[in-house]
Design an enzyme around this catalytic site. Structure first.
Site, short mmCIF file in Angstrom:
data_model
loop_
_atom_site.label_atom_id
_atom_site.label_comp_id
_atom_site.label_asym_id
_atom_site.label_seq_id
_atom_site.Cartn_x
_atom_site.Cartn_y
_atom_site.Cartn_z
N GLY A 46 54.74 108.94 26.12
CA GLY A 46 55.59 108.90 27.27
C GLY A 46 56.85 109.43 26.89
N GLN A 51 65.84 109.85 27.49
CA GLN A 51 65.78 110.13 25.89
C GLN A 51 65.89 111.64 25.58
OE1 GLN A 51 61.63 108.11 26.50
NE2 GLN A 51 62.27 107.43 24.41
N CYS A 94 58.56 103.54 20.36
CA CYS A 94 59.49 104.29 21.14
C CYS A 94 60.18 105.49 20.43
CB CYS A 94 60.52 103.31 21.88
SG CYS A 94 61.78 104.24 23.02
N LEU A 95 60.05 106.66 21.00
CA LEU A 95 60.54 107.78 20.16
C LEU A 95 62.06 107.78 19.98
CD1 LEU A 95 58.47 110.67 22.30
CD2 LEU A 95 58.15 109.71 19.90
N HIS A 136 56.86 100.72 30.43
CA HIS A 136 57.94 101.39 29.14
C HIS A 136 58.78 102.39 29.99
CE1 HIS A 136 58.67 101.87 24.85
NE2 HIS A 136 59.19 102.96 25.52
N GLU A 137 58.20 103.25 30.21
CA GLU A 137 59.09 104.54 30.85
C GLU A 137 59.87 104.12 31.89
OE1 GLU A 137 59.21 106.56 28.62
OE2 GLU A 137 57.27 106.21 27.53
N HIS A 140 63.01 102.49 30.75
CA HIS A 140 64.05 103.47 30.37
C HIS A 140 65.15 103.79 31.38
CE1 HIS A 140 63.27 104.23 25.99
NE2 HIS A 140 61.84 104.53 26.14
NI NI Z 1 60.42 104.46 24.88
#
Ligand code: NI
Length: 182
Positions: A46, A51, A94-95, A136-137, A140
């Site tokens: 995701g 991000q 998380c990226l 989660h997304e 963000h």
């Molecule tokens: Ni993340």
């Protein structure tokens, strides 16, 4: 499609609240396609627009397993409209917080409403990894990170680590610039 750089802790933009998109136009579709390419390349399941430094309420998700057919989801202005009482613990990463994972408890099932890649309103009900990824997304987009759900001690430790790392990278860059005189 372009792979865009992913921002990471302690970048303050990760704490920013993203703005809704007025409509899903070609610009938003371009952003979605770039985000999908960036997510597959990372790789991750995701990615939220912030991000890649874009404060818009846009998310891409693909929870298909390695080797299975890809199943991308494009979401504009996604919203959780219902969550189950039952919770589930999942080890999240998380990226934007590379090389760190921790158990997070969230509702096991959720229903989300969003606009798809064609701007059509859609609603999905999800469980398992997809339910976790959606929550989660969407977090963000509100400047919330999964580390906000873990103990304060662990959270402060990981944030400190990334601040140190960013400082080290900055110092190295400065030294290099001095040496090359640029
Ligand atoms: Ni993340």
């Amino acid at each position: 499609m372009t792979i865009r750089p992913i921002i990471s802790l302690p970048d303050p933009r990760l704490r920013q609240k993203s703005e809704p998109v007025a409509r899903v136009d070609d610009g938003v579709r371009q952003l979605m396609d770039d985000m999908l390419e960036t997510m597959y390349d990372a790789p991750g399941v995701g990615l939220a627009a912030i991000q890649v430094g874009v404060p818009k309420r846009v998310v891409v998700i693909d929870t298909a397993k390695d080797g299975d057919e890809k199943h991308p989801l494009f979401l504009a202005n996604p919203e959780i409209v219902w969550s189950s009482e039952e919770k589930r613990v999942y080890q999240e990463g998380c990226l934007s917080i590379p090389d760190f994972t921790e158990d997070v408890e969230r509702p096991e099932r959720v229903r989300a409403r969003f606009l798809d890649r064609n701007g059509e309103p859609r609603e999905i009900e999800a469980d398992g990894l997809l339910a976790t990824a959606l929550q989660h997304e969407i977090d963000h987009l509100n400047g919330v990170l999964f580390i906000d759900y873990i103990s304060r001690l662990k959270r402060e430790r990981i944030i400190k680590k990334f601040i140190k790392q960013a400082k080290r990278d900055g110092d190295e860059r400065e030294t290099r610039q001095r040496q090359t005189g640029s």
